[in-house]
Design an enzyme around this catalytic site. Sequence first.
Site: not given
Length: 324
Positions: A142, A163, A193, A236, A238, A250
């Site tokens: 990333c 995003k 992300s 991502h 992982e 969040r």
Amino acid sequence: MPIRIADNLPARHILEQERIFVMEENRALTQDIRPIRIVILNLMPDKLVTETQLLRALSNSPIQVDVELLFTMTHQSTHTPADHLTKYYRTFPEIKEEFFDGMIITGAPVEKMPFEEVDYWPELVEIMEWSKTHVYSTLHLCWGAFAGLYYHYGIQKTVLDKKVFGVFEHYKSWSRPVKLFRGFDDVFYVPHSRHAEVRREEVEKRKELRILSESEECGIYAISDLHGRQFFIMGHSEYDRDTLDKEYKRDLAAGLTDVDIPKNYYIDDDPANGPLLKWRSSATLMYTNWLNYYVYQETPFDISSIKSIRNEDLIPDRDVDRND
């Protein structure tokens, strides 16, 4: 795979609950083999979560792996306890004379900032330069991928108006498939992300780079050099099942007004139904392929001889034995 990590690292308990073989340091010392050495430069704020995700991703191979955790001295971490860093992490001066089979440089939530304004940028530059002579293969993730492409190849990131957030379909895009994606389906899924991307035309200007995988929805996913010594991964893979869910909630709780539901993530696109996990198998395969084909099989037994390897003397990487 037996992963050797510090005996009391919090990630150990989580991995053992998942039936992942984590080897104690004392037992590892009794084995008459040279394990491969991996150093993880963890730039993420919540280092405990990221280290657990990456250790899980590295856990599906018969190869014994010794993992070192690294953090930057020039940045004050506010989301990870100082005693955790002191106990389980090392700093660059402590390892700069050592050699590693592989390295992972994680992302960081600084994508909108110019690279030179990131407080630890000079230290990261020193580490990336060091990696060329002290690490055989480096996996940049990333923001770490954006930073690596900028430093090593002068490719600037492009900050996006919106995003990239969700789980997207990807496909292999290199005409001669490489071993990083050996065994992959024609279509596979990856969480993203991020607030930035790299443009295809900028990558294609560099003949020493190749685009390995991309998505029609979110663009380039994976880039590498021609020899498997540098990989740049924009997503991502992982991530845990609930990572995007936690990020979404969040941001809502923080009162952000431009928060979209992560695409292709929740069942029927309804957060109340929870997320559908559909990227774990491809993530496991990618990390296993990296460890096996680019780290274990390529690093010389005398690990210190990495410093004398010249890329121009290496055979270009391609999957000539492909059976898919």
